[in-house]
Design a protein around this motif. Sequence first.
Motif, short mmCIF file in Angstrom:
data_model
loop_
_atom_site.label_atom_id
_atom_site.label_comp_id
_atom_site.label_asym_id
_atom_site.label_seq_id
_atom_site.Cartn_x
_atom_site.Cartn_y
_atom_site.Cartn_z
N ILE A 1 11.73 0.37 2.89
CA ILE A 1 10.08 0.06 3.20
C ILE A 1 9.87 0.90 1.18
CG2 ILE A 1 9.52 1.05 5.17
CD1 ILE A 1 8.49 3.61 3.37
N ASN A 2 9.05 0.00 0.54
CA ASN A 2 8.44 -0.39 -0.47
C ASN A 2 7.51 0.47 -0.60
OD1 ASN A 2 7.86 -0.65 -3.30
ND2 ASN A 2 7.87 -3.11 -3.02
N SER A 3 8.23 1.87 -0.71
CA SER A 3 7.03 3.38 -1.25
C SER A 3 6.94 3.19 -2.62
CB SER A 3 8.22 4.19 -1.10
OG SER A 3 9.81 4.74 -1.62
N ARG A 4 7.70 2.61 -2.98
CA ARG A 4 6.89 2.85 -5.33
C ARG A 4 5.37 1.78 -4.62
NH1 ARG A 4 10.09 1.05 -9.46
NH2 ARG A 4 8.43 1.04 -10.27
N ARG A 5 5.66 0.76 -4.31
CA ARG A 5 4.27 -0.14 -4.28
C ARG A 5 3.36 0.57 -3.21
NH1 ARG A 5 0.40 -2.37 -4.76
NH2 ARG A 5 -0.67 -3.59 -3.72
N ILE A 6 3.83 1.49 -2.35
CA ILE A 6 3.20 2.69 -1.16
C ILE A 6 2.16 3.74 -1.95
CG2 ILE A 6 2.64 3.32 0.41
CD1 ILE A 6 4.86 2.01 1.96
N ASP A 7 2.51 4.01 -2.99
CA ASP A 7 2.20 4.98 -3.81
C ASP A 7 0.94 4.37 -4.57
OD1 ASP A 7 3.75 7.05 -2.85
OD2 ASP A 7 5.08 7.14 -4.24
N GLN B 1 -2.13 -4.12 2.22
CA GLN B 1 -0.80 -3.27 1.44
C GLN B 1 0.55 -3.27 1.92
OE1 GLN B 1 -3.63 -2.61 -1.73
NE2 GLN B 1 -4.26 -4.97 -2.54
N VAL B 2 -0.40 -2.17 2.45
CA VAL B 2 0.86 -0.76 2.61
C VAL B 2 1.33 -1.15 3.74
CG1 VAL B 2 1.15 1.16 4.40
CG2 VAL B 2 -0.60 1.28 2.06
N MET B 3 1.02 -2.54 5.06
CA MET B 3 1.57 -2.85 6.03
C MET B 3 2.99 -3.81 5.35
SD MET B 3 0.88 -1.48 8.16
CE MET B 3 1.00 -0.10 8.26
N ALA B 4 2.00 -4.73 4.22
CA ALA B 4 3.32 -5.87 3.51
C ALA B 4 4.44 -4.55 2.84
CB ALA B 4 2.31 -6.49 2.51
N ALA B 5 4.22 -4.01 2.30
CA ALA B 5 4.85 -2.89 2.02
C ALA B 5 5.64 -2.33 2.82
CB ALA B 5 4.86 -2.31 0.83
N ALA B 6 5.51 -1.78 3.77
CA ALA B 6 6.60 -1.60 4.76
C ALA B 6 7.45 -2.58 5.88
CB ALA B 6 6.09 -0.65 5.65
N ASP B 7 6.79 -4.14 5.52
CA ASP B 7 7.15 -5.33 6.07
C ASP B 7 6.53 -4.76 7.40
OD1 ASP B 7 7.78 -7.04 6.15
OD2 ASP B 7 10.57 -6.73 6.87
#
Length: 700
Positions: free
Chosen positions: A465-471, A492-498
Motif C-alpha cells: 500500500i502507499n503508506s506515505r500517501r496515507i500518512d 484518498q486513503v482507499m486510492a492509496a490502498a488500491d
Amino acid sequence: MPNLHDLFEPRSIAVIGASADRGKIGYRLVENILASGYRGEVYPINPRGGEVLGRRVYPTILDVEDEIDVACIAIPAASVFHAVTQCAQKGVKFVPIITSGFSEVGNLEEEKRIVAYARAHGMRVLGPNIFGVYSAKASLNTTFGPRDIQPGHVAIITQSGALGIAMIGKTAVEEIGLSAIVSVGNKADIDEADLLDYLIADDDTHVILMYIEGIKTGDRLLEVLSGGTQHKPIVLIKAGRSERGAVAAASHTGALAGSDVIFEAVTRQCGVLRAESLRDAFAWCKFLVETPLPSGENTVIITNGGGVGVMATDACEKYGVNLYGDRPTLKDIFSDVTPAFGSTQNPIDLTGQATDAGYHAALTAGLAHPAIHAVIALYCETMLFDIDQLATMMTTFSARYRSAHKPIIFSIFGGDRIETLIPTLRKRHVPFFTDVYEAVSCVGAMYAYFHHRTAPADAPEGVDINSRRIDQVVDNARRDGRGFLLAYEGQQVMAAADIATPQSHLAHNLDEAVAAAAATGYPVVMKIVSKDILHKSDVGGVALDLDNRDEVMDAYQAIIRSCRAQQPHAMIEGVEVSNMVPRGVEIIIGARRDATFGPIVMFGLGGVYVEVMKDMAFRLFPLSRREIMAMLKETRAYPLLLGVRGEAQKNIDGVIEAIMKLGTVIQQCRQISDIEINPLMVYEQGIDVTAVDVRILIGN
Ligand code: COA
C-alpha cells in the motif's frame, strides 16, 4: 532477571510474617510448606523470634546465613515495601506477596513502588494479593489453601484467589492431579505470559488451565499462547463476558476487560480452548490430560441405548465432532456384534438387550479397526448387563485405547449402582461423565485442539500500500484538529490502498455540483462535506439516486438548508457528488488497533442493520489469505458471497484482498486507529469490490 525455574523449584524459601498463631496466614504457609514434603530449606521470619512448628524463627531475612531463592510475604501492606528492600539486600530472586491492599483497592502507587524497587534489584514479584504457589516438581505447597494437593499433570494459573483455592478442592474431588497452581493476583510484575513460558516448557505439565479476568499485555500473551498450544492444550476461562460482568471484572482487578468478542476471536485463533463454565473447563482438562490425540476425525458412538445415542448425535453436531459415516465399513466392523434389530449406522446401537459380552465385543471391534479414530461409548443401566463388569471393562478399554493412541470417552447413566462406581472410576482415571453432552463437549474440545495442531502453518501475508500517501492525508486532518477523516480524504486513503471507490467530486457551490454530476454521469449521490458533521444522514446531509440536473439542484439546496438548520455552527466545505454504484452484496469490513491486542481485522454482514445482526468475525492481523477465508466462513453472511438462488458466485477474492489491505493500513499507518467500510459492495467475480462508505478514525 531470575529464571522462573527458581520460583517453581527453589532451593530455599523464607516466609516473612511466619506466625505461631494457628489462625494466621503466616502460620498456615509454614504448615503447608512443611507438610508438602518440600526438600529445600525453610526459614520462618518474624521479629518476635522463637519457633513456629518446631522451626527456628529469624527476626529478619538478613539474619539467615543461607542464600534464599523465594521469600513469601504475608505481613500487613504498610510493611511490605520495607520487607522487599531487605529481600533485595539478601539477594532473594522471587517475592510472592500474599498481602492484599494494593492496586485492587486503589493503592497503585505503593504497588508500583514495590515492583520498581524489586526489579531494579534483580528480583521479581508474584502478586500482590495472591494465595501462593504449588509446585509438584519441588513438592512445595506455598499456599494458605488446602494442605493436600495431588500431584499430576494439569497446571492452573488463576487471577482469582478464592476461586483458585476452591479449584484445588475441586481437582481433589475429581482426582485431577496438579503439576502446579499459581495465583497471579494483581499481576503487578509476573503475569500469565511469564508463567505460561515456564509451564509450556515443563514436561510434567500436560494441560494448562487459566482463569483470567482482565489482561494487561495482550499482544505478548497471545504470542505465548500461540506458541504454547503447539505443545499442549490450554483451556481458558475468562470471566467478564457480559457487559456487566466486564465492569465487575474491571473494578475487581484494576485491569481492563476489553471487548469480549475480540478476546474470544483472538484466543481461538491462538488455538486456546475457551470454556464457558468451570464445569466444562474441568471436564476438558480431565479428559485432555488422560487422552492421546487422535490420528483422524472418524468418531463412532457405541451405545446400548437408542435415546442417549440420538442425544450424543445432536451433541456431536453442536460441538463439531465428525461422526464417521461410511456405512459399508461400519457394517463390516460392527454387524457381528450388533443384533439384527440394532443399528450399525453411526450411532452403533447395540440396543437395551446388549450384554456386557456384547458391549465388550463392540469396543474391541472399534479399537481394532484403523478407520475408526475415536469412540464415544454410552452406557444406560439395564437389567441384562452385568454392571459388576462395567468398571473393569471401562478401565481395561480406556487403557487399551490409550496405548493404541485412540481416544475413548464414556458416558454412563443410571441409578445407585452407577453412582457407586464413580469414585473407583475417578481413582483409576477413566475418562467418563454421567451426562452425554458433557462427554461429547470434551471430544469437541479435543477435536478443536486437533484441528489447531494439524492446520497448515501458513505464514502471515501482506500487500503493498502507499503508506506515505496515507500518512500525508492523516497529517493534514490532524493539522485541521480532526480525529477523523472526511469522505474525500477517506477516498484518498482507499486510492492509496488500491481499493475502488465510487467516482466523486467535491462541489463548493450549486454550479459546481451540477457540473460534477454531469461529469460523473447520472444517477448520482450527494453528501455533505463538513468536519463538524460525522453522521451525515442524521442531519439530512445525504441524497441518493439523483437522475437529472433538476434533482441535483433541488437536492443541493435541500442538503445545505437542512444541515444549516440542524447544525448552524457547522463549517460546511461543500457537497460531494459521486456516481451511484450498482447494488451488490453489502458487507462490512474493518480494521482497528485494539488497545490490548494490536491490529485486528473484521468481516460481517453490512448495511444499516449491522448493529442488530451482529454477524461479524474478527482475527488478529497479520494473517494468511487462507485464515481470512476461514474468518469469512464463520459468518452467516458467507453464503451470500457464494450466491443464493442460482446467483453466480461473488468476488470473494476481492473481499479477502480488501481485508488484507485494511489490515496492512492499520499495521503500517500507526496514526490510524479504526477503518470501517460499510457497505463494501461485492459483485460477481471479475468485477472490483467498491468501498461505498469509508469511516476512518485517527488515534491519539
Ligand atoms: N517481618 C516479619 N514479620 C512481621 C513483620 C515483618 N516486617 N511485620 C509483622 N510481622 C509479623 C507479625 O508480628 C505477625 O506475627 P505474630 O502473629 O507473631 O504477631 C505476622 O507477621 C502477621 O502480621 P499481622 O499484623 O498479624 O497480620 P495478619 O496476619 O493479620 O495479616 C496479611 C497479614 C498479609 C494476611 C493481611 O494483611 C492480608 O493482606 N490479608 C489478605 C490476604 C489475602 O486474602 N490475599 C489474597 C488471597 S487470594
